[in-house]
Design a protein around this motif. Sequence first.
Motif, PDB file in Angstrom:
ATOM      1  N   GLU A 253       0.860  -1.263   0.096  1.00  0.00           N
ATOM      2  CA  GLU A 253      -0.072  -0.116   0.063  1.00  0.00           C
ATOM      3  C   GLU A 253       0.899   1.175  -0.122  1.00  0.00           C
ATOM      4  N   LYS A 254       1.977   1.273   0.698  1.00  0.00           N
ATOM      5  CA  LYS A 254       2.850   2.264   0.596  1.00  0.00           C
ATOM      6  C   LYS A 254       3.441   2.570  -0.548  1.00  0.00           C
ATOM      7  N   ILE A 255       3.820   1.607  -1.310  1.00  0.00           N
ATOM      8  CA  ILE A 255       4.351   1.934  -2.893  1.00  0.00           C
ATOM      9  C   ILE A 255       3.193   2.477  -3.696  1.00  0.00           C
ATOM     10  N   GLN A 256       2.198   1.665  -3.533  1.00  0.00           N
ATOM     11  CA  GLN A 256       0.870   2.022  -4.325  1.00  0.00           C
ATOM     12  C   GLN A 256       0.666   3.580  -3.965  1.00  0.00           C
ATOM     13  N   GLY A 257       0.740   4.121  -2.944  1.00  0.00           N
ATOM     14  CA  GLY A 257       0.379   5.450  -2.435  1.00  0.00           C
ATOM     15  C   GLY A 257       1.429   6.390  -3.012  1.00  0.00           C
ATOM     16  N   TYR A 258       2.598   6.033  -2.885  1.00  0.00           N
ATOM     17  CA  TYR A 258       3.975   6.711  -3.459  1.00  0.00           C
ATOM     18  C   TYR A 258       3.653   6.911  -4.949  1.00  0.00           C
ATOM     19  N   MET A 259       3.534   5.794  -5.781  1.00  0.00           N
ATOM     20  CA  MET A 259       3.428   5.958  -7.188  1.00  0.00           C
ATOM     21  C   MET A 259       2.164   6.780  -7.381  1.00  0.00           C
ATOM     22  N   ASP A 260       0.947   6.547  -6.758  1.00  0.00           N
ATOM     23  CA  ASP A 260      -0.079   7.258  -7.152  1.00  0.00           C
ATOM     24  C   ASP A 260       0.228   9.048  -6.773  1.00  0.00           C
ATOM     25  N   GLY A 261       0.961   9.222  -5.834  1.00  0.00           N
ATOM     26  CA  GLY A 261       1.648  10.505  -5.459  1.00  0.00           C
ATOM     27  C   GLY A 261       2.507  11.054  -6.646  1.00  0.00           C
ATOM     28  N   LYS A 262       3.329  10.362  -7.251  1.00  0.00           N
ATOM     29  CA  LYS A 262       4.109  10.567  -8.291  1.00  0.00           C
ATOM     30  C   LYS A 262       3.284  10.871  -9.708  1.00  0.00           C
ATOM     31  N   GLY A 263       2.098  10.440  -9.802  1.00  0.00           N
ATOM     32  CA  GLY A 263       1.281  10.518 -10.900  1.00  0.00           C
ATOM     33  C   GLY A 263       1.346   9.522 -12.009  1.00  0.00           C
ATOM     34  N   TYR A 264       1.900   8.085 -11.532  1.00  0.00           N
ATOM     35  CA  TYR A 264       1.713   7.296 -12.405  1.00  0.00           C
ATOM     36  C   TYR A 264       0.633   6.452 -12.792  1.00  0.00           C
ATOM     37  N   SER A 265       0.533   5.934 -13.714  1.00  0.00           N
ATOM     38  CA  SER A 265      -0.532   5.181 -14.127  1.00  0.00           C
ATOM     39  C   SER A 265      -0.890   4.046 -13.347  1.00  0.00           C
ATOM     40  N   LEU A 266      -2.092   3.409 -13.176  1.00  0.00           N
ATOM     41  CA  LEU A 266      -2.331   2.394 -12.466  1.00  0.00           C
ATOM     42  C   LEU A 266      -1.656   1.297 -12.986  1.00  0.00           C
ATOM     43  N   ASN A 267      -1.463   0.890 -14.448  1.00  0.00           N
ATOM     44  CA  ASN A 267      -0.954  -0.222 -14.916  1.00  0.00           C
ATOM     45  C   ASN A 267       0.709  -0.210 -14.621  1.00  0.00           C
ATOM     46  N   TYR A 268       1.231   1.129 -14.954  1.00  0.00           N
ATOM     47  CA  TYR A 268       2.719   1.088 -14.657  1.00  0.00           C
ATOM     48  C   TYR A 268       3.166   0.798 -13.058  1.00  0.00           C
ATOM     49  N   THR A 269       2.065   1.330 -12.123  1.00  0.00           N
ATOM     50  CA  THR A 269       2.513   1.056 -10.849  1.00  0.00           C
ATOM     51  C   THR A 269       2.356  -0.300 -10.538  1.00  0.00           C
ATOM     52  N   ALA A 270       1.461  -1.279 -11.019  1.00  0.00           N
ATOM     53  CA  ALA A 270       1.325  -2.372 -10.866  1.00  0.00           C
ATOM     54  C   ALA A 270       2.626  -3.419 -11.374  1.00  0.00           C
ATOM     55  N   THR A 271       3.218  -2.758 -12.567  1.00  0.00           N
ATOM     56  CA  THR A 271       4.309  -3.447 -13.071  1.00  0.00           C
ATOM     57  C   THR A 271       5.405  -3.295 -12.121  1.00  0.00           C
TER      58      THR A 271
ATOM     59  N   VAL B 100      -4.877   7.992 -13.071  1.00  0.00           N
ATOM     60  CA  VAL B 100      -3.448   8.522 -12.595  1.00  0.00           C
ATOM     61  C   VAL B 100      -3.734   9.265 -11.295  1.00  0.00           C
ATOM     62  N   LYS B 101      -2.832   8.860 -10.469  1.00  0.00           N
ATOM     63  CA  LYS B 101      -2.772   9.404  -9.094  1.00  0.00           C
ATOM     64  C   LYS B 101      -4.133   8.899  -8.291  1.00  0.00           C
ATOM     65  N   GLY B 102      -4.439   7.701  -8.692  1.00  0.00           N
ATOM     66  CA  GLY B 102      -5.800   7.059  -7.990  1.00  0.00           C
ATOM     67  C   GLY B 102      -7.120   7.533  -8.581  1.00  0.00           C
ATOM     68  N   SER B 103      -6.930   8.579  -9.610  1.00  0.00           N
ATOM     69  CA  SER B 103      -8.448   9.260  -9.991  1.00  0.00           C
ATOM     70  C   SER B 103      -8.305   8.859 -11.575  1.00  0.00           C
ATOM     71  N   LEU B 104      -9.655   8.573 -12.017  1.00  0.00           N
ATOM     72  CA  LEU B 104      -9.797   8.550 -13.548  1.00  0.00           C
ATOM     73  C   LEU B 104      -9.570   9.790 -14.188  1.00  0.00           C
ATOM     74  N   THR B 105      -8.801   9.913 -15.045  1.00  0.00           N
ATOM     75  CA  THR B 105      -8.575  11.113 -15.917  1.00  0.00           C
ATOM     76  C   THR B 105      -8.811  10.896 -17.512  1.00  0.00           C
ATOM     77  N   THR B 106      -9.224  12.010 -18.031  1.00  0.00           N
ATOM     78  CA  THR B 106      -9.498  11.882 -19.569  1.00  0.00           C
ATOM     79  C   THR B 106      -8.350  12.962 -20.132  1.00  0.00           C
ATOM     80  N   THR B 107      -7.639  12.522 -21.101  1.00  0.00           N
ATOM     81  CA  THR B 107      -6.556  13.484 -21.632  1.00  0.00           C
ATOM     82  C   THR B 107      -6.683  13.515 -23.111  1.00  0.00           C
ATOM     83  N   THR B 108      -6.828  14.702 -23.744  1.00  0.00           N
ATOM     84  CA  THR B 108      -6.968  14.564 -25.227  1.00  0.00           C
ATOM     85  C   THR B 108      -5.464  14.881 -25.802  1.00  0.00           C
TER      86      THR B 108
END
Length: 177
Positions: free
Chosen positions: A1-19, A158-166
């Motif tokens: 959970e700590k790693i997950q929180g750290y990665m979320d805080g850095k703005g990494y995507s869910l799939n990258y964090t899991a990898t 990204v950062k634990g929230s669903l985002t939409t980017t164009t």
Amino acid sequence: EKIQGYMDGKGYSLNYTATVIGIIQRASGKTIEYRKPHEESENIYLTEHELLHIYGIELPDYLDRVRNRFIIGAFTGLRFSDSAKITHDSIRQGLLFDKNKKTGENVVVPCHWIVTQIMEAHPEGLPPSISNQKSNVYLKVIGERAGITAPIQIHQTVKGSLTTTTYRKCDLITTHT
């Protein structure tokens, strides 16, 4: 959970964090109780019209060699690692023969006229392939020069929230497209 929180805080995507967590787990040799989150990646595709347009534009040599390998991959369905090793000897009687690098399976694919035309334009053989990473950079330039710039929306966590980017479509073209 700590790693997950750290990665979320850095703005990494869910799939990258899991990898990354998977790599850490394998490297440590320990079993960490962790349920790997996953979300489907949104991949773009190019229409036949867009591929033909890319094939038809004038490009300098350094982009032409990337474009040719990309077009061969697109019209054969071969991965980058397999299309990068295509030679004249790979084609016999209108068929392309390949031993798939990833699976070791033998593959036979009918040659699309564009693949035949590219090979015929290089009787001495195709120039050596460049790296996948550099090809991806150049494919974005090629897409832009071909005018493939329609806006595409990508949804991801990204950062634990669903985002939409164009993005411009050309900026999403890779060797996997």
